[in-house]
Design a protein around this motif. Structure first.
Motif, PDB file in Angstrom:
ATOM      1  N   ALA A  16      45.486  49.392  18.858  1.00  0.00           N
ATOM      2  CA  ALA A  16      45.595  49.196  17.408  1.00  0.00           C
ATOM      3  C   ALA A  16      44.680  50.155  16.654  1.00  0.00           C
ATOM      4  O   ALA A  16      45.069  50.707  15.616  1.00  0.00           O
ATOM      5  CB  ALA A  16      45.277  47.756  17.045  1.00  0.00           C
ATOM      6  N   VAL A  17      43.472  50.369  17.179  1.00  0.00           N
ATOM      7  CA  VAL A  17      42.534  51.299  16.540  1.00  0.00           C
ATOM      8  C   VAL A  17      43.091  52.718  16.579  1.00  0.00           C
ATOM      9  O   VAL A  17      43.117  53.415  15.562  1.00  0.00           O
ATOM     10  CB  VAL A  17      41.145  51.240  17.225  1.00  0.00           C
ATOM     11  CG1 VAL A  17      40.256  52.385  16.760  1.00  0.00           C
ATOM     12  CG2 VAL A  17      40.487  49.893  16.967  1.00  0.00           C
ATOM     13  N   THR A  58      32.703  40.154  13.916  1.00  0.00           N
ATOM     14  CA  THR A  58      33.277  41.482  13.731  1.00  0.00           C
ATOM     15  C   THR A  58      32.569  42.463  14.643  1.00  0.00           C
ATOM     16  O   THR A  58      31.471  42.206  15.119  1.00  0.00           O
ATOM     17  CB  THR A  58      33.123  41.975  12.276  1.00  0.00           C
ATOM     18  OG1 THR A  58      31.737  42.076  11.967  1.00  0.00           O
ATOM     19  CG2 THR A  58      33.825  41.071  11.270  1.00  0.00           C
ATOM     20  N   VAL A  59      33.220  43.578  14.843  1.00  0.00           N
ATOM     21  CA  VAL A  59      32.600  44.713  15.514  1.00  0.00           C
ATOM     22  C   VAL A  59      32.902  45.937  14.654  1.00  0.00           C
ATOM     23  O   VAL A  59      34.003  46.068  14.122  1.00  0.00           O
ATOM     24  CB  VAL A  59      33.106  44.891  16.966  1.00  0.00           C
ATOM     25  CG1 VAL A  59      34.581  45.183  17.023  1.00  0.00           C
ATOM     26  CG2 VAL A  59      32.317  45.962  17.689  1.00  0.00           C
ATOM     27  N   THR A  60      31.901  46.779  14.475  1.00  0.00           N
ATOM     28  CA  THR A  60      32.044  47.966  13.640  1.00  0.00           C
ATOM     29  C   THR A  60      31.500  49.173  14.402  1.00  0.00           C
ATOM     30  O   THR A  60      30.450  49.088  15.029  1.00  0.00           O
ATOM     31  CB  THR A  60      31.275  47.786  12.311  1.00  0.00           C
ATOM     32  OG1 THR A  60      31.785  46.630  11.637  1.00  0.00           O
ATOM     33  CG2 THR A  60      31.436  49.002  11.402  1.00  0.00           C
ATOM     34  N   PHE A  61      32.248  50.272  14.334  1.00  0.00           N
ATOM     35  CA  PHE A  61      31.818  51.506  14.986  1.00  0.00           C
ATOM     36  C   PHE A  61      32.451  52.692  14.273  1.00  0.00           C
ATOM     37  O   PHE A  61      33.413  52.546  13.528  1.00  0.00           O
ATOM     38  CB  PHE A  61      32.172  51.504  16.477  1.00  0.00           C
ATOM     39  CG  PHE A  61      33.648  51.314  16.773  1.00  0.00           C
ATOM     40  CD1 PHE A  61      34.488  52.400  16.950  1.00  0.00           C
ATOM     41  CD2 PHE A  61      34.181  50.035  16.876  1.00  0.00           C
ATOM     42  CE1 PHE A  61      35.832  52.222  17.226  1.00  0.00           C
ATOM     43  CE2 PHE A  61      35.526  49.843  17.159  1.00  0.00           C
ATOM     44  CZ  PHE A  61      36.354  50.936  17.332  1.00  0.00           C
ATOM     45  N   ALA A  62      31.890  53.874  14.487  1.00  0.00           N
ATOM     46  CA  ALA A  62      32.411  55.104  13.893  1.00  0.00           C
ATOM     47  C   ALA A  62      33.366  55.769  14.879  1.00  0.00           C
ATOM     48  O   ALA A  62      33.089  55.825  16.083  1.00  0.00           O
ATOM     49  CB  ALA A  62      31.266  56.051  13.554  1.00  0.00           C
ATOM     50  N   TYR A  63      34.493  56.257  14.344  1.00  0.00           N
ATOM     51  CA  TYR A  63      35.480  56.931  15.191  1.00  0.00           C
ATOM     52  C   TYR A  63      36.320  57.866  14.340  1.00  0.00           C
ATOM     53  O   TYR A  63      36.888  57.449  13.329  1.00  0.00           O
ATOM     54  CB  TYR A  63      36.354  55.884  15.884  1.00  0.00           C
ATOM     55  CG  TYR A  63      37.467  56.425  16.756  1.00  0.00           C
ATOM     56  CD1 TYR A  63      37.225  57.398  17.722  1.00  0.00           C
ATOM     57  CD2 TYR A  63      38.761  55.962  16.622  1.00  0.00           C
ATOM     58  CE1 TYR A  63      38.244  57.890  18.517  1.00  0.00           C
ATOM     59  CE2 TYR A  63      39.787  56.436  17.426  1.00  0.00           C
ATOM     60  CZ  TYR A  63      39.528  57.395  18.367  1.00  0.00           C
ATOM     61  OH  TYR A  63      40.543  57.886  19.150  1.00  0.00           O
ATOM     62  N   CYS A  64      36.370  59.120  14.712  1.00  0.00           N
ATOM     63  CA  CYS A  64      37.173  60.146  14.040  1.00  0.00           C
ATOM     64  C   CYS A  64      36.888  60.238  12.541  1.00  0.00           C
ATOM     65  O   CYS A  64      37.785  60.455  11.732  1.00  0.00           O
ATOM     66  CB  CYS A  64      38.666  59.906  14.264  1.00  0.00           C
ATOM     67  SG  CYS A  64      39.208  60.223  15.945  1.00  0.00           S
ATOM     68  N   GLY A  65      35.632  60.074  12.169  1.00  0.00           N
ATOM     69  CA  GLY A  65      35.246  60.194  10.769  1.00  0.00           C
ATOM     70  C   GLY A  65      35.464  58.934   9.943  1.00  0.00           C
ATOM     71  O   GLY A  65      35.263  58.949   8.730  1.00  0.00           O
ATOM     72  N   ILE A  70      36.649  45.656  13.138  1.00  0.00           N
ATOM     73  CA  ILE A  70      37.642  44.770  13.732  1.00  0.00           C
ATOM     74  C   ILE A  70      37.105  43.351  13.636  1.00  0.00           C
ATOM     75  O   ILE A  70      35.952  43.095  13.981  1.00  0.00           O
ATOM     76  CB  ILE A  70      37.909  45.119  15.209  1.00  0.00           C
ATOM     77  CG1 ILE A  70      38.351  46.574  15.331  1.00  0.00           C
ATOM     78  CG2 ILE A  70      38.965  44.184  15.796  1.00  0.00           C
ATOM     79  CD1 ILE A  70      38.421  47.069  16.752  1.00  0.00           C
ATOM     80  N   THR A  71      37.953  42.436  13.164  1.00  0.00           N
ATOM     81  CA  THR A  71      37.563  41.035  13.073  1.00  0.00           C
ATOM     82  C   THR A  71      38.125  40.263  14.253  1.00  0.00           C
ATOM     83  O   THR A  71      39.001  40.745  14.967  1.00  0.00           O
ATOM     84  CB  THR A  71      38.082  40.397  11.774  1.00  0.00           C
ATOM     85  OG1 THR A  71      39.511  40.341  11.833  1.00  0.00           O
ATOM     86  CG2 THR A  71      37.631  41.186  10.538  1.00  0.00           C
ATOM     87  N   ALA A  72      37.633  39.046  14.418  1.00  0.00           N
ATOM     88  CA  ALA A  72      38.136  38.171  15.476  1.00  0.00           C
ATOM     89  C   ALA A  72      39.615  37.857  15.286  1.00  0.00           C
ATOM     90  O   ALA A  72      40.289  37.481  16.232  1.00  0.00           O
ATOM     91  CB  ALA A  72      37.315  36.884  15.515  1.00  0.00           C
ATOM     92  N   VAL A  76      42.226  45.299  11.822  1.00  0.00           N
ATOM     93  CA  VAL A  76      41.548  46.576  11.950  1.00  0.00           C
ATOM     94  C   VAL A  76      41.466  47.195  10.562  1.00  0.00           C
ATOM     95  O   VAL A  76      42.498  47.379   9.907  1.00  0.00           O
ATOM     96  CB  VAL A  76      42.299  47.521  12.906  1.00  0.00           C
ATOM     97  CG1 VAL A  76      41.606  48.872  12.970  1.00  0.00           C
ATOM     98  CG2 VAL A  76      42.416  46.905  14.293  1.00  0.00           C
ATOM     99  N   THR A  77      40.247  47.505  10.106  1.00  0.00           N
ATOM    100  CA  THR A  77      40.044  48.107   8.794  1.00  0.00           C
ATOM    101  C   THR A  77      39.326  49.437   8.964  1.00  0.00           C
ATOM    102  O   THR A  77      38.377  49.535   9.742  1.00  0.00           O
ATOM    103  CB  THR A  77      39.211  47.174   7.898  1.00  0.00           C
ATOM    104  OG1 THR A  77      39.858  45.911   7.816  1.00  0.00           O
ATOM    105  CG2 THR A  77      39.089  47.739   6.492  1.00  0.00           C
TER     106      THR A  77
END
Length: 80
Positions: A16-17, A58-65, A70-72, A76-77
């Protein structure tokens, strides 16, 4: 922020990400400039909110700028 639709039970969070980023960048998922596994362990991400694990958070990370959150609920935001 650019929310995506919740993932189905057949659709892993890692997929999904990748799909959300590719859609936002208007590129094929195989053409992304960065591999997800270079940023976060896809298997761990996929199992993060499965049964037996917490049902909120939630989990938050940096990817491709983008900042990916992502919430439970499997939402995906993306935020630039």
């Amino acid at each position: 922020m650019c929310p995506s639709s919740p993932t189905s039970s057949n659709n892993a969070l890692s997929t999904a990400v990748i799909e959300a980023i590719a859609k936002e960048m208007d590129v094929d998922p195989t053409k992304l400039p960065e591999q997800l596994y270079d940023v976060i362990d896809p298997d761990s991400l996929d199992s993060l909110f499965t049964s037996g694990n917490p049902t909120d958070g939630t989990v938050t990370f940096a990817y491709c700028g983008y900042t990916v959150t992502i919430t439970a609920d499997s939402d995906v935001t993306l935020e630039e």
